[in-house]
Scaffold this active site. Structure first.
Site, PDB file in Angstrom:
ATOM      1  N   CYS A  57      31.886  18.249  41.094  1.00  0.00           N
ATOM      2  CA  CYS A  57      31.803  19.247  40.026  1.00  0.00           C
ATOM      3  C   CYS A  57      30.338  19.495  39.667  1.00  0.00           C
ATOM      4  O   CYS A  57      29.601  18.545  39.377  1.00  0.00           O
ATOM      5  CB  CYS A  57      32.577  18.745  38.814  1.00  0.00           C
ATOM      6  N   LYS A 111      39.032  63.245  40.914  1.00  0.00           N
ATOM      7  CA  LYS A 111      38.706  61.818  40.879  1.00  0.00           C
ATOM      8  C   LYS A 111      37.480  61.541  40.007  1.00  0.00           C
ATOM      9  O   LYS A 111      36.564  62.356  39.928  1.00  0.00           O
ATOM     10  CB  LYS A 111      38.445  61.306  42.305  1.00  0.00           C
ATOM     11  N   LYS A 124      45.431  60.225  35.869  1.00  0.00           N
ATOM     12  CA  LYS A 124      45.979  59.732  37.141  1.00  0.00           C
ATOM     13  C   LYS A 124      46.018  58.212  37.057  1.00  0.00           C
ATOM     14  O   LYS A 124      45.020  57.529  37.220  1.00  0.00           O
ATOM     15  CB  LYS A 124      45.125  60.210  38.314  1.00  0.00           C
ATOM     16  N   CYS A 134      34.798  16.172  31.583  1.00  0.00           N
ATOM     17  CA  CYS A 134      33.793  17.129  32.060  1.00  0.00           C
ATOM     18  C   CYS A 134      33.393  18.045  30.897  1.00  0.00           C
ATOM     19  O   CYS A 134      34.255  18.630  30.254  1.00  0.00           O
ATOM     20  CB  CYS A 134      34.401  17.943  33.205  1.00  0.00           C
ATOM     21  N   GLU A 146      54.677  56.638  37.459  1.00  0.00           N
ATOM     22  CA  GLU A 146      53.774  55.601  37.941  1.00  0.00           C
ATOM     23  C   GLU A 146      54.039  54.309  37.181  1.00  0.00           C
ATOM     24  O   GLU A 146      53.972  54.277  35.951  1.00  0.00           O
ATOM     25  CB  GLU A 146      52.326  56.069  37.686  1.00  0.00           C
ATOM     26  N   LYS A 182      47.675  70.270  36.969  1.00  0.00           N
ATOM     27  CA  LYS A 182      48.883  70.872  37.544  1.00  0.00           C
ATOM     28  C   LYS A 182      49.082  72.279  36.984  1.00  0.00           C
ATOM     29  O   LYS A 182      48.886  72.495  35.779  1.00  0.00           O
ATOM     30  CB  LYS A 182      50.116  70.039  37.185  1.00  0.00           C
ATOM     31  N   CYS A 233      37.894  20.371  39.125  1.00  0.00           N
ATOM     32  CA  CYS A 233      37.211  19.133  38.771  1.00  0.00           C
ATOM     33  C   CYS A 233      38.282  18.196  38.205  1.00  0.00           C
ATOM     34  O   CYS A 233      39.140  18.617  37.444  1.00  0.00           O
ATOM     35  CB  CYS A 233      36.151  19.424  37.703  1.00  0.00           C
ATOM     36  N   SER A 263      51.558  63.668  48.220  1.00  0.00           N
ATOM     37  CA  SER A 263      50.358  63.113  47.586  1.00  0.00           C
ATOM     38  C   SER A 263      49.472  64.273  47.141  1.00  0.00           C
ATOM     39  O   SER A 263      49.780  65.434  47.398  1.00  0.00           O
ATOM     40  CB  SER A 263      49.640  62.175  48.538  1.00  0.00           C
ATOM     41  N   LEU A 264      48.392  63.942  46.485  1.00  0.00           N
ATOM     42  CA  LEU A 264      47.548  64.997  45.917  1.00  0.00           C
ATOM     43  C   LEU A 264      46.239  65.105  46.682  1.00  0.00           C
ATOM     44  O   LEU A 264      45.675  64.095  47.106  1.00  0.00           O
ATOM     45  CB  LEU A 264      47.230  64.666  44.462  1.00  0.00           C
ATOM     46  N   ASP A 277      61.962  41.717  15.696  1.00  0.00           N
ATOM     47  CA  ASP A 277      62.327  41.122  16.981  1.00  0.00           C
ATOM     48  C   ASP A 277      63.565  40.244  16.817  1.00  0.00           C
ATOM     49  O   ASP A 277      64.437  40.210  17.676  1.00  0.00           O
ATOM     50  CB  ASP A 277      61.181  40.250  17.515  1.00  0.00           C
ATOM     51  N   ASP A 325      46.541  54.417  37.799  1.00  0.00           N
ATOM     52  CA  ASP A 325      46.305  53.656  39.022  1.00  0.00           C
ATOM     53  C   ASP A 325      47.362  52.564  39.136  1.00  0.00           C
ATOM     54  O   ASP A 325      47.168  51.428  38.721  1.00  0.00           O
ATOM     55  CB  ASP A 325      44.904  53.048  38.990  1.00  0.00           C
ATOM     56  N   CYS A 377      29.639  17.922  36.001  1.00  0.00           N
ATOM     57  CA  CYS A 377      29.688  16.495  35.649  1.00  0.00           C
ATOM     58  C   CYS A 377      29.623  15.576  36.865  1.00  0.00           C
ATOM     59  O   CYS A 377      29.543  14.363  36.712  1.00  0.00           O
ATOM     60  CB  CYS A 377      30.946  16.193  34.858  1.00  0.00           C
ATOM     61  N   TYR A 415      66.622  42.285  16.709  1.00  0.00           N
ATOM     62  CA  TYR A 415      66.904  42.780  18.062  1.00  0.00           C
ATOM     63  C   TYR A 415      67.543  41.665  18.903  1.00  0.00           C
ATOM     64  O   TYR A 415      68.537  41.873  19.590  1.00  0.00           O
ATOM     65  CB  TYR A 415      65.599  43.261  18.707  1.00  0.00           C
ATOM     66  N   GLU A 447      46.795  65.621  33.188  1.00  0.00           N
ATOM     67  CA  GLU A 447      47.346  64.276  32.982  1.00  0.00           C
ATOM     68  C   GLU A 447      46.342  63.252  33.499  1.00  0.00           C
ATOM     69  O   GLU A 447      45.509  63.582  34.341  1.00  0.00           O
ATOM     70  CB  GLU A 447      48.663  64.121  33.774  1.00  0.00           C
ATOM     71  N   TYR A 484      55.891  61.228  35.215  1.00  0.00           N
ATOM     72  CA  TYR A 484      55.032  62.416  35.244  1.00  0.00           C
ATOM     73  C   TYR A 484      55.697  63.643  35.861  1.00  0.00           C
ATOM     74  O   TYR A 484      55.043  64.653  36.071  1.00  0.00           O
ATOM     75  CB  TYR A 484      53.689  62.127  35.908  1.00  0.00           C
ATOM     76  N   ARG A 512      57.431  54.849  46.706  1.00  0.00           N
ATOM     77  CA  ARG A 512      57.091  56.078  47.412  1.00  0.00           C
ATOM     78  C   ARG A 512      57.146  55.865  48.925  1.00  0.00           C
ATOM     79  O   ARG A 512      57.565  56.729  49.667  1.00  0.00           O
ATOM     80  CB  ARG A 512      55.693  56.497  46.980  1.00  0.00           C
TER      81      ARG A 512
HETATM   82  S1  IVH Z   1      51.845  64.074  40.436  1.00  0.00           S
HETATM   83  C1  IVH Z   1      52.842  66.283  44.110  1.00  0.00           C
HETATM   84  N1  IVH Z   1      50.857  62.928  38.302  1.00  0.00           N
HETATM   85  O1  IVH Z   1      48.916  59.817  42.416  1.00  0.00           O
HETATM   86  C2  IVH Z   1      52.469  65.612  42.878  1.00  0.00           C
HETATM   87  N2  IVH Z   1      50.730  61.760  40.367  1.00  0.00           N
HETATM   88  O2  IVH Z   1      48.245  61.187  45.242  1.00  0.00           O
HETATM   89  C3  IVH Z   1      52.600  64.196  43.033  1.00  0.00           C
HETATM   90  N3  IVH Z   1      49.713  59.546  40.203  1.00  0.00           N
HETATM   91  O3  IVH Z   1      51.377  58.829  44.572  1.00  0.00           O
HETATM   92  C4  IVH Z   1      52.204  63.347  41.985  1.00  0.00           C
HETATM   93  N4  IVH Z   1      49.345  59.601  38.051  1.00  0.00           N
HETATM   94  O4  IVH Z   1      51.467  57.774  42.339  1.00  0.00           O
HETATM   95  C5  IVH Z   1      51.077  62.827  39.629  1.00  0.00           C
HETATM   96  N5  IVH Z   1      50.056  62.015  36.330  1.00  0.00           N
HETATM   97  C6  IVH Z   1      50.274  61.907  37.645  1.00  0.00           C
HETATM   98  C7  IVH Z   1      49.908  60.768  38.376  1.00  0.00           C
HETATM   99  C8  IVH Z   1      50.147  60.742  39.743  1.00  0.00           C
HETATM  100  C9  IVH Z   1      49.239  58.888  39.165  1.00  0.00           C
HETATM  101  C10 IVH Z   1      49.723  59.045  41.596  1.00  0.00           C
HETATM  102  C11 IVH Z   1      51.077  59.095  42.204  1.00  0.00           C
HETATM  103  C12 IVH Z   1      50.930  59.674  43.579  1.00  0.00           C
HETATM  104  C13 IVH Z   1      49.456  59.859  43.705  1.00  0.00           C
HETATM  105  C14 IVH Z   1      49.212  61.224  44.293  1.00  0.00           C
END
Ligand code: IVH
Length: 687
Positions: A409, A315, A117, A432, A174, A291, A427, A84-85, A35, A119, A412, A38, A115, A226, A138
Site C-alpha cells: 500500500c 451534437k 438527446k 491504514c 431512451e 424535429k 490494502c 437513427s439520426l 412511502d 445518452d 502504509c 404506498y 428535445e 420521445y 433497438r
Molecule cells: S428520435 C428517427 N429523440 O438517439 C428518430 N432519439 O440516433 C429517432 N435519442 O437511437 C429517434 N434522445 O436512442 C430521438 N429525444 C430523442 C432522443 C433520441 C436520445 C437516441 C435514440 C436513438 C438515437 C438516434
C-alpha cells in the site's frame, strides 16, 4: 367468504390506487402519499395475490421486481424500423438541413420540437389492448432483443394504459441512468470490488441487457418517451408536440426539457443554451434533437438512408483532447481499494483544465493498453471525473512504461491483495491512515457500534487531532482529551463518554460488522456471530469452516482470513478486548448478548428458523431492539411489515395498524407474555 369476483374487484381497486400513486411518484415527481402508505398498499396487494395466485396478472404492480434469469434474449422484429439520426455540429449545418427540407417540401417549415438527446439506450414498448406486451431494445434498428422482463422493473414505464388509449401502439424512448444513480451504482460496485461502469450509458445498457431481471430491478433506471412509433385502431394527434402531450396523458414520462419552437433560430438558441448548461443536468446528454413538428410534413420528408429527413441530432462540441500521461498515482479508498488515477500534462477540454483522469483499475489500464509516457485521448463524459479513452499508438516512442500495481500500500506499506474475482486491489490493513477515517465513521455509525454521541464531525476532529487513530482508541479517550476538541463542554464530553461506554454492550454481530472487514455486511456478520461464539474462534477459523456456512463463498472466506492475519488488525482487536468491548468467551456475555447461549452447530437448525415475526406497539420487558435481537439469535427473522411471509405478530402496548392488518389476514397474534413463553420454551430460561 368472498367470492372470487369480489376478490378480483378488490384487487383491481388496490392495483388502480397503486398505479395512480406510482405515476404521481415516478412520472410526475409529485407524490401524494408517504412511502409508508404506498408500502402498505403494496403489501395489501401482495397479500391478496399470495392468497389468490390465480388472479396475478402480468400488469400487476407486484410484477416489477424481476423474474428468474433467462438463458438468452429472444430476438424481436420491429414492426417499423427504429431509425437513427443524422448528426450535425454547427448552426450552419442546421440551416443547411432546414433548407433541404424546404426544398423537398416546396414550402417553408417553421415549427420544430427541440428535445435533449439522452445518452442512454433506445427501447420500443408495445401495448396491446391496454397492456404492455413487449419491450425491446433497438438492436440493429430492424431486430432488437426482447427485454420486457427488465423494462417492467422501471417504475416510470406503465404496465397498462387507460382504456381509451389506441388498442395497439408502440412508444419509443431512451432508458437512462441519472448521474447520481450512476455514481451510487459505481460506488457500491467499488465497495464490492466489482469492475466499474465506464459511463452512465454503458451502465444503463448493461442493466437493460441483464439476463437476470432481479439485478436490473436494483438499478435506478429511468426513461423518457420521445415518440410514438406507430399506432392502430384510433386517431392520434397531428403534430409531434401534441403527440407528446397525448402520451403524457396516457401515463408516459415525457421530458420536461422539450420545447416547441416557431422558427429555426429558436431551435439553435435551445441547443446553444444547453451547450452551456449540460453539465448541470441530472443526466448525460450528447446533443439536442430537432424535429419537424407536423406529422404530415414528416411523412412527406420521409427517410434518407437510415435516418429520417425530418429530424437531426445537433451534437455538443467535442469533449475530448489529446495530452500526455505523465504518471499514474494511487488513492486509497474507504475499504482499502487502491484506485489508480492518471496524472496528465494539463489540457483544456470544453473550457475546463484537466490535470487528472480516472483509470478505474489495473485491468482497465491493461485492456486499454495505457502506458506511462503515452500520448493519450482524454474525455469529459459529462461526469465530473474525466477519463482516458485510449492511447495514441502512432505517437509511441518505445520509452513508455507499463504500469504495475504496487505490492504494498503506498500509504502504509501493508500487503496489497487482489482476489481473483475482483477487479480492485486492496490494502489489507484497517489501520491504514487513508482508510482509517472512513472506517472510524463506519465504526460509530448506527447500524454498527451506534456511538450516538460521536457524529461524523467529531469523528473527523478526533482523527485530525490524532486522538483516535483506529477504532480501539475510542475506548481509551479521556475527559481531558475530549475537552481539547473545539466546542466540547462539560455536558457534551459526558454524553460522548456515556455513549462510548454504552456501546460496549453491543452484540458480537454488531462489532463484527463495525470492524469493516471487506464484504462483511450486517447480515453476514450476524450469520458469523451465530456460528462463532467469539472473535478468537472466528479469527482462528479455517477456510473450510467458514465456507461450510450458508452464503459464505471463497471471496468472503478469504477476506476474513486476510483480515485476521494483519498485525495492525490484531492489535486493534487486542485493545478492544482490554477495553472490555470484546467480551472474553468464558465470562459470558452481558445485556442483549445473554441470548447467545442459544448456539447450535448448524445455524439452520435454530428453533425459530424460517419464522418471521413482526412487532407492533411497546413491550414492557424489552426494547424493540432487544426483542428483535432475541428473535434473530433464535434463528427467526424480525420484519417490519406484515406480509404473506409473516408467521406471527407480537402485539405490545398501543399496537399500530399492523395489528389490524394481521387480524384482517388471519395471521397469528401473540402478546408479550406469549412471546416470553415462546422464547423460554425454545431456548430454556436464560442463565
Ligand atoms: S428520435 C428517427 N429523440 O438517439 C428518430 N432519439 O440516433 C429517432 N435519442 O437511437 C429517434 N434522445 O436512442 C430521438 N429525444 C430523442 C432522443 C433520441 C436520445 C437516441 C435514440 C436513438 C438515437 C438516434
Amino acid at each position: 367468504m368472498l367470492d372470487i369476483e369480489q376478490v378480483k374487484q378488490q384487487i383491481q381497486v388496490v392495483r388502480d390506487l397503486i398505479n395512480y400513486h406510482n405515476h404521481r411518484y415516478y412520472v410526475l415527481d409529485s407524490p401524494e402519499i408517504s412511502d409508508a402508505e404506498y408500502d402498505t398498499l403494496m403489501r395489501q396487494l401482495q397479500e391478496l395475490e399470495a392468497r389468490y395466485p390465480q388472479l396475478i396478472t402480468p400488469d400487476s404492480p407486484t410484477q416489477r421486481v424481476g423474474e428468474a434469469p433467462l438463458e438468452s434474449f429472444v430476438a424481436v422484429e420491429h414492426y417499423l424500423p427504429l431509425l437513427s439520426l443524422a448528426n450535425v455540429f454547427s448552426d450552419e449545418d442546421v440551416r443547411a438541413w432546414h433548407q433541404r427540407a424546404r426544398n423537398i417540401l416546396g414550402r417553408d417549415v417553421n415549427e420544430f420540437v427541440c428535445e435533449l438527446k439522452m445518452d442512454g439506450l433506445a427501447v420500443a414498448l408495445t401495448y396491446i389492448n391496454g397492456q404492455l406486451i413487449t419491450g425491446a431494445t433497438r438492436g440493429d434498428g430492424y431486430h432488437g432483443e426482447d427485454v420486457t422482463q427488465n423494462l417492467k422493473t422501471i417504475r416510470s414505464i406503465p404496465l397498462s394504459v387507460p382504456r381509451d388509449a389506441p388498442p395497439r401502439f408502440e412508444v419509443r424512448g431512451e432508458v437512462y441512468l441519472s448521474k447520481g444513480g450512476f455514481r451510487r451504482l459505481n460506488e457500491a460496485r467499488s465497495m464490492e470490488g466489482l469492475p466499474l461502469f465506464a459511463n452512465p450509458r454503458n451502465a444503463a445498457a448493461g442493466s437493460v441487457r441483464q439476463l437476470d431481471s432481479r439485478i436490473t430491478a436494483q438499478r435506478p433506471l429511468d426513461i423518457y418517451i420521445y415518440g410514438l412509433g406507430w399506432s392502430e385502431g384510433k386517431a392520434v394527434p397531428p403534430t409531434h408536440w401534441e403527440t407528446l402531450a397525448y402520451l403524457e396523458s396516457l401515463g408516459f414520462r415525457i421530458s420536461p426539457y422539450n420545447l416547441l419552437c416557431s422558427n429555426i433560430s429558436e431551435a439553435e438558441k435551445y441547443h446553444n443554451n444547453y451547450v452551456e448548461k449540460r453539465e448541470a443536468l441530472p443526466f448525460e446528454v450528447d446533443g439536442t434533437v430537432i424535429k419537424v413538428n407536423s406529422l404530415e410534413l414528416q411523412q412527406q420528408l420521409g427517410v434518407a438512408g437510415r435516418g429520417p429527413r425530418w429530424a437531426i441530432a445537433y451534437k455538443f462540441p467535442a469533449t475530448q483532447a489529446t495530452t500526455r500521461l505523465l504518471d499514474i498515482g494511487i488513492n486509497v479508498g474507504r475499504t482499502g481499494t487502491l484506485n489508480p488515477y492518471a496524472i496528465l500534462e494539463p489540457v483544456t477540454v470544453s473550457g475546463v483544465t484537466i490535470k487528472h483522469a480516472a483509470l478505474h483499475n489495473e485491468e482497465d489500464i491493461r485492456r486499454k493498453d495505457i502506458r506511462i509516457g503515452d500520448t493519450i485521448i482524454v474525455q469529459r463524459a459529462g461526469e465530473v471525473i474525466p477519463e482516458i479513452v485510449c492511447p495514441v499508438l502512432s505517437k509511441r516512442t518505445g520509452e513508455e512504461k507499463i504500469f504495475v500495481m504496487p505490492p504494498y500500500c503506498p500509504m502504509c506499506g501493508a500487503e496489497v491483495t487482489k482476489l481473483p474475482e475482483e477487479a480492485m486491489h486492496r490494502c489489507t490493513n484497517i489501520a491504514c491512515p487513508a482508510q482509517a477515517l472512513e472506517q472510524l465513521k463506519h465504526f460509530v455509525s448506527r447500524g454498527a457500534m451506534d456511538i450516538d454521541g460521536i457524529g461524523e464531525k467529531l469523528c473527523s476532529a478526533l482523527f485530525e487531532k490524532g486522538l483516535v487513530k483506529d477504532a480501539s482508541d475510542f475506548y481509551y479517550l479521556t475527559r481531558e482529551q475530549l475537552f481539547t476538541v473545539e466546542r466540547m463542554a462539560e455536558k457534551s464530553v459526558s454524553n460522548v463518554l456515556n455513549s462510548i461506554e454504552k456501546s460496549k454492550n453491543r452484540p458480537f454481530s454488531r462489532l463484527l460488522f463495525a470492524l469493516g472487514i471487506p464484504h462483511i455486511g450486517a447480515e453476514t456478520a450476524e450469520l458469523l456471530a451465530n456460528r462463532f461464539p467469539d472473535i478468537d474462534s472466528l479469527a482462528s477459523a479455517a477456510e473450510e469452516d467458514l465456507m461450510a456456512l450458508p452464503s459464505i463463498g471463497p471471496k468472503i472466506a478469504k477476506s476474513i482470513l486476510v483480515f485476521f492475519r494483519q498485525e495492525g488488525n490484531k492489535r486493534i482487536i487486542e485493545r478492544l478486548k482490554e477495553a472490555m468491548v470484546i467480551k472474553k468467551a468464558k465470562e459470558g456475555p452481558s445485556g442483549a448478548q445473554e441470548w447467545s447461549i442459544v448456539r447450535r452447530e448448524d445455524y439452520k437448525l435454530l428453533p425459530l428458523a424460517g419464522q418471521e415475526f413482526v412487532l407492533t406497539g411497546r413491550l414492557e420487558d424489552f426494547t424493540r431492539q432487544q426483542a428483535e435481537d432475541i428473535i434473530k439469535k433464535l434463528g427467526g427473522k424480525a420484519a417490519s411489515n406484515v406480509t404473506g411471509r409473516t408467521t406471527c405478530v407480537i402485539a405490545g402496548i398501543d399496537p399500530g395498524s399492523k395489528l389490524s392488518e394481521a387480524q384482517r389476514w388471519g395471521i397469528k397474534i401473540i402478546n408479550e407474555e406469549d412471546f416470553l413463553r415462546l422464547i423460554e420454551s425454545v431456548s430454556g430460561a436464560p442463565e
